[in-house]
Motif scaffolding. Structure first.
Motif, PDB file in Angstrom:
ATOM      1  N   TYR A  52      23.010  19.672 -25.563  1.00 20.38           N
ATOM      2  CA  TYR A  52      23.283  19.719 -24.132  1.00 20.38           C
ATOM      3  C   TYR A  52      22.848  18.371 -23.582  1.00 20.38           C
ATOM      4  O   TYR A  52      21.780  17.867 -23.940  1.00 20.38           O
ATOM      5  N   THR A  54      23.864  14.769 -20.651  1.00 22.54           N
ATOM      6  CA  THR A  54      24.495  14.200 -19.466  1.00 22.54           C
ATOM      7  C   THR A  54      25.201  12.901 -19.834  1.00 22.54           C
ATOM      8  O   THR A  54      24.806  12.198 -20.756  1.00 22.54           O
ATOM      9  N   SER A  67      27.247  16.861 -16.597  1.00 19.97           N
ATOM     10  CA  SER A  67      26.625  17.573 -17.715  1.00 19.97           C
ATOM     11  C   SER A  67      27.683  17.990 -18.729  1.00 19.97           C
ATOM     12  O   SER A  67      28.820  18.269 -18.370  1.00 19.97           O
ATOM     13  N   ASN A  68      27.265  18.044 -20.001  1.00 17.43           N
ATOM     14  CA  ASN A  68      28.193  18.471 -21.046  1.00 17.43           C
ATOM     15  C   ASN A  68      27.460  19.196 -22.165  1.00 17.43           C
ATOM     16  O   ASN A  68      26.241  19.089 -22.304  1.00 17.43           O
ATOM     17  N   ASP A  70      27.965  19.893 -26.407  1.00 22.93           N
ATOM     18  CA  ASP A  70      28.693  19.510 -27.626  1.00 22.93           C
ATOM     19  C   ASP A  70      28.373  20.479 -28.755  1.00 22.93           C
ATOM     20  O   ASP A  70      27.216  20.853 -28.948  1.00 22.93           O
ATOM     21  N   THR A  96      33.652  19.159 -27.143  1.00 25.03           N
ATOM     22  CA  THR A  96      32.853  18.844 -25.964  1.00 25.03           C
ATOM     23  C   THR A  96      33.354  19.676 -24.796  1.00 25.03           C
ATOM     24  O   THR A  96      34.553  19.717 -24.532  1.00 25.03           O
ATOM     25  N   VAL A  97      32.428  20.319 -24.099  1.00 20.12           N
ATOM     26  CA  VAL A  97      32.751  21.108 -22.914  1.00 20.12           C
ATOM     27  C   VAL A  97      32.042  20.463 -21.735  1.00 20.12           C
ATOM     28  O   VAL A  97      30.810  20.346 -21.733  1.00 20.12           O
ATOM     29  N   TYR A  98      32.810  20.023 -20.748  1.00 26.62           N
ATOM     30  CA  TYR A  98      32.236  19.446 -19.536  1.00 26.62           C
ATOM     31  C   TYR A  98      31.922  20.580 -18.578  1.00 26.62           C
ATOM     32  O   TYR A  98      32.779  21.406 -18.280  1.00 26.62           O
ATOM     33  N   GLY A 119      38.416  20.761 -18.981  1.00 20.87           N
ATOM     34  CA  GLY A 119      37.035  20.389 -19.275  1.00 20.87           C
ATOM     35  C   GLY A 119      36.626  20.524 -20.717  1.00 20.87           C
ATOM     36  O   GLY A 119      35.452  20.442 -21.041  1.00 20.87           O
TER      37      GLY A 119
END
Length: 134
Positions: A52, A54, A67-68, A70, A96-98, A119
């Protein structure tokens, strides 16, 4: 715990600069690895990593962040030496999830992320790790 498995923390850091503009990445997470022939010898390995973090930008003197999360699955080969030093080289898939729709900027504005994938971005990743066993 098996002689083929390792689990540990992950810290991801990177900074890219082009002129006066920059992008910084920072993430914390965990990683688990499985070594086919044991973790103390040269061996093929697989790894799963979750972080987790930024992504921060400084473009035209405006600071923005996002924030993201992975999730990564790697496979590769690890070289080990009697001194405890090791090098791992591999590759795999990264998801990757934004967690926001846009960068939040310190001047109160927002900046779009510049992609239209809801995202979520999936791509290839490279794993290069240098370590020391204690």
């Amino acid at each position: 715990m098996s002689d083929n498995i390792t689990v540990g923390p992950v810290i991801n850091m990177a900074k890219y600069t082009l002129g006066t503009d920059s992008i910084s990445l920072f993430g914390l997470g965990a990683r688990g690895e499985y070594f086919m022939d044991g973790r103390d010898v040269n061996s093929f390995y697989t790894a799963v990593e979750m972080t987790y973090g930024t992504i921060s930008t400084d473009v035209s003197s405006v600071d923005c962040s996002l924030s993201n999360f992975d999730a990564v699955a790697f496979g590769g080969y690890a070289w080990r030496w009697d001194s405890g030093m090791s090098v791992k080289l591999g590759g795999g898939l990264r998801q990757t999830v934004y967690l926001e729709d846009a960068y939040a900027c310190d001047d109160g504005s927002t900046e779009g992320v510049g992609f239209e994938t809801e995202g979520i971005i999936t791509g290839f990743g490279l794993d290069f790790t240098v370590g020391k066993s204690f």
